[in-house]
Design a protein around this motif. Structure first.
Motif, PDB file in Angstrom:
ATOM      1  N   UNK A 220       0.662  -1.251  -0.135  1.00 46.61           N
ATOM      2  CA  UNK A 220      -0.230  -0.159   0.424  1.00 46.61           C
ATOM      3  C   UNK A 220       0.851   1.641   0.401  1.00 46.61           C
ATOM      4  N   UNK A 221       2.021   0.771   0.750  1.00 45.30           N
ATOM      5  CA  UNK A 221       2.910   2.454   1.223  1.00 45.30           C
ATOM      6  C   UNK A 221       3.278   2.790  -0.377  1.00 45.30           C
ATOM      7  N   UNK A 222       3.517   1.384  -1.021  1.00 44.66           N
ATOM      8  CA  UNK A 222       4.914   1.486  -2.037  1.00 44.66           C
ATOM      9  C   UNK A 222       3.807   1.608  -3.703  1.00 44.66           C
ATOM     10  N   UNK A 223       2.377   1.535  -3.149  1.00 40.53           N
ATOM     11  CA  UNK A 223       1.887   2.793  -4.072  1.00 40.53           C
ATOM     12  C   UNK A 223       1.649   3.484  -4.423  1.00 40.53           C
ATOM     13  N   UNK A 224       1.746   4.237  -3.349  1.00 44.18           N
ATOM     14  CA  UNK A 224       1.524   5.660  -3.100  1.00 44.18           C
ATOM     15  C   UNK A 224       2.769   6.605  -3.712  1.00 44.18           C
ATOM     16  N   UNK A 225       3.694   5.745  -3.094  1.00 41.02           N
ATOM     17  CA  UNK A 225       5.137   6.106  -3.610  1.00 41.02           C
ATOM     18  C   UNK A 225       5.366   6.164  -5.324  1.00 41.02           C
ATOM     19  N   UNK A 226       4.965   5.280  -5.880  1.00 38.83           N
ATOM     20  CA  UNK A 226       4.763   5.135  -6.923  1.00 38.83           C
ATOM     21  C   UNK A 226       4.048   5.971  -7.704  1.00 38.83           C
ATOM     22  N   UNK A 227       2.492   6.211  -7.043  1.00 41.59           N
ATOM     23  CA  UNK A 227       2.344   6.814  -7.514  1.00 41.59           C
ATOM     24  C   UNK A 227       2.446   9.172  -7.815  1.00 41.59           C
ATOM     25  N   UNK A 335       0.981  18.369   0.389  1.00 43.58           N
ATOM     26  CA  UNK A 335      -0.077  17.355   0.074  1.00 43.58           C
ATOM     27  C   UNK A 335       1.334  15.663   0.321  1.00 43.58           C
ATOM     28  N   UNK A 336       2.805  15.309  -0.650  1.00 47.13           N
ATOM     29  CA  UNK A 336       3.051  14.815  -0.420  1.00 47.13           C
ATOM     30  C   UNK A 336       3.955  14.560   0.903  1.00 47.13           C
ATOM     31  N   UNK A 337       4.220  15.954   1.281  1.00 47.95           N
ATOM     32  CA  UNK A 337       4.979  15.105   2.886  1.00 47.95           C
ATOM     33  C   UNK A 337       3.818  14.678   3.739  1.00 47.95           C
ATOM     34  N   UNK A 338       2.695  15.740   3.280  1.00 48.34           N
ATOM     35  CA  UNK A 338       1.420  14.954   4.537  1.00 48.34           C
ATOM     36  C   UNK A 338       1.420  13.896   4.734  1.00 48.34           C
ATOM     37  N   UNK A 339       0.847  13.314   3.226  1.00 48.49           N
ATOM     38  CA  UNK A 339       1.164  12.017   2.831  1.00 48.49           C
ATOM     39  C   UNK A 339       1.633  11.235   3.408  1.00 48.49           C
ATOM     40  N   UNK A 340       2.899  11.610   3.322  1.00 51.80           N
ATOM     41  CA  UNK A 340       4.054  11.091   2.655  1.00 51.80           C
ATOM     42  C   UNK A 340       4.564  10.595   4.645  1.00 51.80           C
ATOM     43  N   UNK A 341       3.808  11.357   5.627  1.00 52.20           N
ATOM     44  CA  UNK A 341       3.567  11.111   7.063  1.00 52.20           C
ATOM     45  C   UNK A 341       2.108  10.018   7.184  1.00 52.20           C
ATOM     46  N   UNK A 342       1.662  10.924   7.343  1.00 57.26           N
ATOM     47  CA  UNK A 342       0.645   9.962   7.772  1.00 57.26           C
ATOM     48  C   UNK A 342      -0.303   8.506   7.501  1.00 57.26           C
ATOM     49  N   UNK A 343       0.462   8.217   6.155  1.00 54.50           N
ATOM     50  CA  UNK A 343      -0.042   6.821   5.711  1.00 54.50           C
ATOM     51  C   UNK A 343       1.195   5.733   6.165  1.00 54.50           C
ATOM     52  N   UNK A 344       2.206   6.810   6.189  1.00 58.28           N
ATOM     53  CA  UNK A 344       3.225   5.647   7.378  1.00 58.28           C
ATOM     54  C   UNK A 344       2.579   5.096   8.672  1.00 58.28           C
ATOM     55  N   UNK A 345       2.671   3.764   9.167  1.00 55.15           N
ATOM     56  CA  UNK A 345       3.056   3.213  10.438  1.00 55.15           C
ATOM     57  C   UNK A 345       3.623   4.098  11.667  1.00 55.15           C
ATOM     58  N   UNK A 346       2.999   4.810  12.407  1.00 61.13           N
ATOM     59  CA  UNK A 346       3.372   5.373  13.559  1.00 61.13           C
ATOM     60  C   UNK A 346       5.524   5.189  14.109  1.00 61.13           C
ATOM     61  N   UNK A 354      11.692   7.221   4.543  1.00 61.94           N
ATOM     62  CA  UNK A 354      13.793   7.868   3.603  1.00 61.94           C
ATOM     63  C   UNK A 354      13.004   7.064   1.634  1.00 61.94           C
ATOM     64  N   UNK A 355      11.958   6.506   2.188  1.00 68.28           N
ATOM     65  CA  UNK A 355      11.067   5.343   0.562  1.00 68.28           C
ATOM     66  C   UNK A 355      10.273   6.203   0.024  1.00 68.28           C
ATOM     67  N   UNK A 356       9.642   6.524   0.655  1.00 69.16           N
ATOM     68  CA  UNK A 356       8.847   8.242   0.112  1.00 69.16           C
ATOM     69  C   UNK A 356       9.911   9.306  -0.258  1.00 69.16           C
ATOM     70  N   UNK A 357      10.722   9.521  -0.046  1.00 67.80           N
ATOM     71  CA  UNK A 357      11.953  10.297  -0.867  1.00 67.80           C
ATOM     72  C   UNK A 357      12.566   9.956  -1.745  1.00 67.80           C
ATOM     73  N   UNK A 358      12.150   8.584  -2.311  1.00 67.98           N
ATOM     74  CA  UNK A 358      12.812   8.527  -3.508  1.00 67.98           C
ATOM     75  C   UNK A 358      12.002   9.381  -4.941  1.00 67.98           C
ATOM     76  N   UNK A 359      10.845   9.575  -4.567  1.00 63.04           N
ATOM     77  CA  UNK A 359       9.777   9.447  -5.632  1.00 63.04           C
ATOM     78  C   UNK A 359      10.764  10.962  -6.378  1.00 63.04           C
TER      79      UNK A 359
END
Length: 424
Positions: A220-227, A335-346, A354-359
């Protein structure tokens, strides 16, 4: 200015914003001078320069996940200082070597450290600003753009002189910005939470390291990063697409090209806080993704309409397109920063971020090739297809983000019925 005096996170946030402004000023100097330095001082041909920049971009992609993984185990402050020290070393190496074989790893390490530093800055800010991270991001975007503009102005002085000494003075200025940034970061305090992003109100940190999930196994998170990768294309459109389209497909004067960046800088400084306030919170960020697609579609329509136009018509259409792509950038940065944070497990947000930053790194590497090799080759129809695709991808990411938010909220909501049943 009032927000900068009292930013979310207090004293440490204020020092970090200053450090980021200094860092981006040096980066603006180097960004404006690097291609000319490698061409005229190091005597590289176009092929070598392309390989150098491509390897640097690839190394930057690796920087984000490496920084996120390291931040799970080590203090963010010292990791960030280490990144600045590494960049000081690689900049110093450029002063004493000019052969391609040595410059290749030096530039790769510079790009890796730069991307890692940006991820660590993001993590540090998220920890100290907590639920007000959107406001901090808006402040950072404002000071960063001001720093880039100042750096470009400093570089213009050296480029106007055009001597080898002047070019090397610009490299020294960039290295000194890293020295000052490292000193400022040293004055901050490490956030109390180690390995985690600061918890929101009522949120408990993860209990044991063994329970921390891996972002590479989270589909699910990798889908977010890919999009998120194609939804970062505004950067390439502004810096590559619009200038090249103006030069090769319109009658607009070339003097309009610098106006794109001036307009972008002014709008970011003036509007970032306002746009961030409208996209605050997880659902606001998800809604901003949809608006991003529509805004970028408007930019693509205006770019296509500018084709073959006269000087005034094409100039006005492309300036309006630059305004729309800047508005899209403002929404995407929130949106990218906020979603990268809230979609990750706490309990695993450092490695997830770190993975989200690859986008952004992937976009900087692939985006220009996509625009020049596919979109611009197809002509106006290519721009229309790009706009339509962005709208579709934005809608898809919005739906996927809302579903994941609901899934993450589900486990927290489950205990209530069981508690009620037990009481009954």
């Amino acid at each position: 200015m009032a927000q900068l005096r009292k930013p979310p996170g207090g004293r440490d946030a204020r020092i970090m914003l200053l450090a980021q402004c200094v860092d981006r000023t040096g980066s603006g100097v180097w960004a404006a001078a690097s291609v000319l330095y490698f061409t005229y001082v190091c005597a590289m041909d176009a092929r070598q320069l392309g390989v150098l920049l491509g390897v640097g971009a690839a190394a930057g992609i690796a920087g984000s996940p490496l920084a996120g993984r390291a931040a799970e185990r080590l203090p963010v402050r010292w990791l960030l200082i280490g990144c600045h020290l590494l960049r000081i070393g690689t900049m110093g190496l450029l002063l004493v070597v000019d052969d391609f074989a040595t410059l290749l790893p030096a530039v790769a390490l510079t790009c890796l450290a730069e991307r890692a530093a940006k991820t660590l800055e993001m993590l540090f800010a998220t920890r100290i600003a907590g639920e007000r991270r959107g406001t901090y991001q808006a402040l950072f975007r404002s000071v960063a753009n001001a720093g880039y503009a100042l750096g470009a102005g400093i570089a213009a002085i050296g480029l106007a002189m055009g001597t080898t000494t002047a070019y090397r003075a610009l490299i020294v200025a960039n290295a000194l910005s890293f020295v000052l940034a490292a000193v400022l970061v040293r004055r901050t305090r490490e956030p109390a939470v180690r390995g985690l992003v600061a918890a929101a109100s009522g949120e408990e940190p993860a209990a044991a390291p063994a329970a921390v999930p891996s972002p590479w196994r989270d589909r699910g998170y990798l889908l977010f990063v890919a999009l998120d990768m194609p939804l970062n294309l505004d950067d390439s459109i502004l810096n590559v697409g619009l200038p090249l389209w103006l030069v090769h497909h319109t009658g607009a004067p070339h003097a309009v090209v610098p106006a794109f960046l001036i307009l972008n800088t002014v709008l970011v400084v003036l509007l970032q806080l306002r746009v961030s306030a409208r996209a605050e919170g997880p659902r606001g960020a998800a809604a901003a993704v949809g608006w991003y697609g529509l805004t970028l579609l408007g930019c693509c329509l205006l770019t296509a309409l500018a084709t073959g136009g006269g000087p005034w018509t094409a100039s006005l259409a492309l300036l309006a397109a630059a305004m729309l792509v800047t508005l899209a950038e403002l929404m995407r940065s929130v949106s990218s920063w906020e979603l990268a944070v809230v979609l990750a497990p706490p309990g695993a947000r450092a490695s997830y971020l770190g993975v989200a930053g690859m986008a952004q790194s992937v976009q900087k590497s692939v985006g220009p090739l996509l625009l020049t090799g596919v979109v611009m080759t197809a002509g106006p129809a290519g721009w229309l297809a790009l706009g339509a695709a962005t709208v579709g991808l934005g809608a898809l990411q919005r739906r996927a983000s809302l579903r994941r938010l609901a899934a993450l909220a589900g486990p927290a909501a489950e205990p209530s019925p069981r508690v009620g049943a037990a009481v009954g």
